[in-house]
Write a protein that holds these residues in place. Structure first.
Motif: not given
Ligand code: ACO
Length: 431
Positions: A185-192, A202-207
């Motif tokens: 799966l593509p990596f997610n960028y951390p959020k604030d 980071l684990m479960f968000s999808e595009p």
């Protein structure tokens, strides 16, 4: 209360001072034993050895007590959250609102992994074991941030706040990255967002589908991590201290701790518990066979999630997690047949003389996997979750070692039982 202990050996009688800890724990200060007598204390596995003085965690295994910096684990589990407890464990006091804000900001600002570092992931086979990946990637932090990892205590301590926040935040991000990588799966960028929600994102968000925070899930994750925050001189923490005592920087010492955590008798037990429960489920057994096998005394057949090197009473964390399992599953509207099996197994074991006479009770790993499963965290990642949770404890212990001006390198001795001196004779002909 004795202040000295007398040792009579050969024809000598030597008096050693007794040290008393703040909770009344007594120890014989035998630092001069070898110098005075030429003898060693033999203590395989260090079960009776105090390797250090520490102000971080108090554990009374006979009475099932666990406190961080004086605060009972039950109160922290009920009223605190992971990031606040992490601060407490590392810095010794609960944070003021300003300190909490600053610590939270540092965790958020240091959550991302360097783009170049992301390429390390790609060097691993897709099915690489997560703990193997985690140790390598965490140890690489020392190479990516050499100015924070100088192997000089004085310099490394000057940057301690930053290095500590980086370590906790990045270990969390790396674990999620390992999951994404292994599943293609593509990596997610951390959020604030707060620490645990960020992990879930980071684990479960999808595009095209951002993870939407669920308060019950966040709370349960907070609890799991908090309950692992520190646990005195266990195998991985002692490893961190031992490696740190050589002057090694924080990142390198943490990587060593993660290696120690990976074994099934330590952090790997949570995975082993789930495999055991699943096997019982698949076989349609009620656990009788597993209990009978566990009683054979063979190490290979132990009832995983039972027993503890220090607790000879209920692990207080297991009590909290056992209760939380029901609450979390109810709140999420889930059922799990493995939870029923775990309860039946616990009931049977706690009514069996083999377990009672050996004071074998469920430990923290017995139920933690069931909660993680309910949160959607796959079994393969369980031990890495333990590593995220334990990072504050490792960091606090490294700091104690690094800040101790009287500290010396950890160097136990041994009783040599190999061959006595013999002369070299070539066996056969050299090729
Ligand atoms: N199942 C069956 N028997 C057990 C178990 C078990 N889980 N644990 C200990 N025993 C037995 C031993 O065979 C021994 O029996 P004996 O006196 O007849 O020889 C007796 O209980 C005492 O055991 P020790 O090996 O002395 O206990 P020790 O303190 O060395 O080990 C350990 C502690 C490693 C945790 C052990 O209980 C175990 O292997 N448990 C299963 C693995 C596990 O759950 N580990 C997680 C620990 S918690 C953590 O790391 C977060």
């Amino acid at each position: 209360m004795p202040t000295n202990a007398l040792l009579k050996i050969d024809d000598k009688e030597i008096s050693y001072p007794v040290i008393t800890g703040s909770e009344g724990e007594k120890a014989i200060d035998a630092r001069n034993l070898r110098k005075d007598t030429g003898y060693l204390f033999y203590d395989q596995g260090y079960g009776n050895t105090g390797s250090c003085e520490s102000c971080i965690t108090y554990l009374d295994g006979d009475n099932g007590i666990l406190r961080h910096r004086g605060y009972p684990i039950e109160q922290l589990a009920e009223q605190s959250e992971f990031v606040e407890t992490a601060y407490l464990v590392i810095y010794g006091e609960l944070p003021s609102p300003e300190q909490r804000k600053r610590f939270g900001t540092m965790l958020r600002e240091n959550a991302a992994i360097d783009t170049q570092m992301m390429r390390i992931f790609e060097g691993f086979p897709r099915g690489a074991p997560p703990m193997g990946m985690l140790t390598s990637i965490v140890s690489s932090l020392a190479a990516y941030y050499p100015h924070l990892a100088t192997n000089n205590f004085e310099k490394d301590l000057e940057n301690f706040d930053l290095t500590a926040a980086m370590a906790i935040s990045k270990i969390r991000t790396i674990v999620a990255g390992i999951y994404r990588y292994r599943h293609g799966l593509p990596f997610n960028y951390p959020k604030d967002v707060p620490f645990c929600d960020n992990f879930l994102h980071l684990m479960f968000s999808e595009p095209y589908k951002e993870y939407a925070a669920i308060p019950e899930v966040t709370r349960a994750l907070n609890l799991i991590l908090l309950l692992h925050a520190d646990h005195e001189q266990n195998c991985s923490t002692s490893t961190v201290r031992m490696v740190g005592s050589s002057g090694a920087n924080l990142f390198t010492s943490l990587a060593a701790g993660i290696c120690a955590l990976s074994g099934p008798l330590h952090g790997g037990a949570n995975t082993a518990v789930m495999q055991m429960l699943q096997a019982i489920h698949d076989e349609g057994d009620d656990g009788t066979r597993f209990i009978a096998a566990a009683k054979s005394g063979s190490k290979a057949n132990r009832l995983m999630g039972f027993g503890h090197a220090v607790y000879r009473n209920y692990d207080p964390r297991a009590r909290i997690i056992g209760h939380a399992c029901d609450v979390v599953l109810n709140k999420l509207g889930k059922t799990d047949p493995l939870l029923d099996i775990a309860k039946r197994l616990e009931h049977s074991a706690l009514n069996d003389d083999y377990f009672l006479s050996r004071k074998l009770y469920p430990n923290v790993d017995f139920y933690s996997g069931i909660i993680m499963r309910a949160l959607g965290i796959p079994t393969e990642l369980f031990t890495t979750m333990f590593a995220i949770g334990r990072s504050p404890g490792w960091i606090a212990n490294w700091k104690e070692v690094a800040s101790n001006p009287k500290g010396r390198i950890y160097r136990p001795r041994q009783v040599y039982v190999g061959p006595v001196k013999r002369d070299y004779v070539l066996i056969g002909k050299r090729g």
